[in-house]
Design an enzyme around this catalytic site. Structure first.
Site, PDB file in Angstrom:
ATOM      1  CG  ASN A   1      37.023  35.519  35.730  1.00 25.26           C
ATOM      2  OD1 ASN A   1      37.621  34.317  35.565  1.00 25.26           O
ATOM      3  ND2 ASN A   1      36.996  36.553  34.918  1.00 25.26           N
ATOM      4  CD1 TRP A   2      39.337  31.417  40.806  1.00 24.52           C
ATOM      5  CD2 TRP A   2      40.101  29.405  40.628  1.00 24.52           C
ATOM      6  NE1 TRP A   2      39.203  30.997  42.210  1.00 24.52           N
ATOM      7  CE2 TRP A   2      39.832  29.566  42.103  1.00 24.52           C
ATOM      8  CE3 TRP A   2      40.871  28.321  40.195  1.00 24.52           C
ATOM      9  CZ2 TRP A   2      39.790  28.726  43.112  1.00 24.52           C
ATOM     10  CZ3 TRP A   2      40.880  27.257  41.234  1.00 24.52           C
ATOM     11  CH2 TRP A   2      40.292  27.390  42.667  1.00 24.52           C
ATOM     12  CE  LYS A   3      40.038  38.229  35.146  1.00 29.17           C
ATOM     13  NZ  LYS A   3      40.327  39.603  34.729  1.00 29.17           N
TER      14      LYS A   3
ATOM     15  CG  HIS B   1      35.702  38.572  31.389  1.00 30.80           C
ATOM     16  ND1 HIS B   1      36.618  39.484  31.394  1.00 30.80           N
ATOM     17  CD2 HIS B   1      35.347  38.824  32.732  1.00 30.80           C
ATOM     18  CE1 HIS B   1      37.418  40.002  32.029  1.00 30.80           C
ATOM     19  NE2 HIS B   1      36.619  39.544  33.330  1.00 30.80           N
TER      20      HIS B   1
ATOM     21  CD  GLU C   1      40.541  39.435  31.479  1.00 28.95           C
ATOM     22  OE1 GLU C   1      40.248  38.328  31.425  1.00 28.95           O
ATOM     23  OE2 GLU C   1      40.822  40.295  32.218  1.00 28.95           O
TER      24      GLU C   1
ATOM     25  CD  GLU D   1      34.233  41.923  35.452  1.00 24.57           C
ATOM     26  OE1 GLU D   1      34.607  41.659  36.813  1.00 24.57           O
ATOM     27  OE2 GLU D   1      34.444  41.388  34.676  1.00 24.57           O
TER      28      GLU D   1
ATOM     29  N   GLY E   1      42.343  44.269  36.469  1.00 22.08           N
ATOM     30  CA  GLY E   1      43.536  43.981  36.778  1.00 22.08           C
ATOM     31  C   GLY E   1      44.416  45.152  36.789  1.00 22.08           C
TER      32      GLY E   1
ATOM     33  CB  SER F   1      40.874  46.717  41.043  1.00 19.02           C
ATOM     34  OG  SER F   1      41.879  46.525  39.579  1.00 19.02           O
TER      35      SER F   1
ATOM     36  N   GLY G   1      38.736  39.034  40.227  1.00 23.24           N
ATOM     37  CA  GLY G   1      39.821  38.252  39.532  1.00 23.24           C
ATOM     38  C   GLY G   1      41.141  38.034  40.373  1.00 23.24           C
ATOM     39  N   GLY G   2      42.151  38.895  40.381  1.00 21.92           N
ATOM     40  CA  GLY G   2      43.154  38.689  40.989  1.00 21.92           C
ATOM     41  C   GLY G   2      43.107  38.215  42.684  1.00 21.92           C
TER      42      GLY G   2
HETATM   43  P1  13P Z   1      40.446  41.986  38.703  1.00 26.60           P
HETATM   44  O1  13P Z   1      39.849  41.824  40.105  1.00 26.60           O
HETATM   45  O2  13P Z   1      41.890  41.067  38.736  1.00 26.60           O
HETATM   46  O3  13P Z   1      40.765  43.367  38.487  1.00 26.60           O
HETATM   47  O4  13P Z   1      39.698  41.075  37.500  1.00 26.60           O
HETATM   48  C1  13P Z   1      38.321  41.459  37.621  1.00 26.60           C
HETATM   49  C2  13P Z   1      37.831  40.745  36.695  1.00 26.60           C
HETATM   50  O5  13P Z   1      37.906  40.762  35.475  1.00 26.60           O
HETATM   51  C3  13P Z   1      36.875  39.836  37.038  1.00 26.60           C
HETATM   52  O6  13P Z   1      35.996  39.147  35.980  1.00 26.60           O
END
Ligand code: 13P
Length: 259
Positions: free
Chosen positions: A13-15, A98, A100, A170, A176, A216, A237-238
């Site tokens: 998930n590149w956000k 998600h 967020e 999640e 994050g 994470s 994500g990251g």
């Molecule tokens: P991180 O891997 O950056 O913690 O993000 C997880 C996430 O929200 C994937 O959708």
């Protein structure tokens, strides 16, 4: 339950990261690193990056995903993107709900449910995100909350529909933050979700149902998390923004010892 019933899905998930040009660069770096993957590999990129991503992914084993969609097919919804629009760009997966989006964009269990129906009707596969905040975990309502999120999201869907849905657990406190859930915590909640699917549908559906962990997950901790009986993949994500790290996670998933 036997994990061999399920495929492992590693999705990035590149956000809100990467321009269209950077997208093509990252995908071109990633492609050779995951070409031998023995699992499903997905990248969920920002809307404006989808055309470039689609071209860069041509002929590769990586699937294209989006990070959101609207529940209507078209109309007066300024700034929104519909499922048919995504389909026309070669998108196969869409992340829905998600944390967020729930936190910053007023996404509710009800809109999540409508979006899932729209995505399935339009032929997309859904990655449904659920998870508790730290306050909710500390208050001891994790299972209650996740149960409500899942029951509302899946209301009215058949066993057949579930074949095109993945749940990503999640925990918000792990997103994050660098603070990963322990493999045991991840497995406990993913196992709870599987049990719930078994109660809402049946055991066979639950056995085949793919449940990811996200929060994470990185090149160092992926193997331990993915080794767990109820963890069938990751939503990353990251670490998905670095080809090397993401490919290490894909490798860990591909080499995973089934228990
Ligand atoms: P991180 O891997 O950056 O913690 O993000 C997880 C996430 O929200 C994937 O959708």
């Amino acid at each position: 339950m036997d994990k061999t019933n399920r495929k492992v899905v590693i999705a990035g998930n590149w956000k809100m990261n990467k321009t269209p040009i950077e997208t093509a660069e990252l995908i071109n770096e990633l492609k050779p690193k995951v070409s031998q993957a023995d699992c499903e590999v997905v990248v969920c990129v920002p809307f404006v990056d989808l055309p470039n991503a689609s071209i860069a992914l041509e002929g590769s084993n990586i699937k294209l995903g989006a990070q959101n969609c609207h529940f209507e097919e078209k109309g007066a919804f300024t700034g929104e993107i519909s499922v048919p629009m995504l389909k026309s760009l070669g998108v196969e997966y869409v992340i829905i709900g998600h944390s967020e989006r729930r936190q910053y964009f007023a996404e509710t269990d009800e809109t999540v449910s409508k979006k899932i129906k729209s995505a399935l009707n339009g032929g997309l596969k859904v990655i449904l995100c659920v998870g508790e905040s730290l306050e909710q975990r500390e208050a001891g309502i994790t299972f209650e909350l996740i149960s409500t999120q899942i029951k509302i999201a899946l209301a009215g869907l058949s066993e057949n529909d579930l074949k095109n849905i993945i749940v990503a657990y999640e925990p918000i406190w792990a997103i994050g933050t660098g603070k990963t859930a322990t493999a045991e915590q991840a497995d406990e909640v993913c196992g709870f979700i599987r049990n719930l699917i078994s109660q809402l549908y049946d055991e066979d559906t639950a056995k085949g149902f793919v449940i990811q962990y996200g929060g994470s997950m990185n090149a160092k901790n992926a193997e331990e998390l993915l080794d767990k009986e109820n963890v069938d993949g990751g939503l990353i994500g990251g670490a998905s923004l670095k080809a090397e790290d993401f490919s290490i996670i894909v490798k860990a998933a591909s080499e995973q010892k089934y228990v």
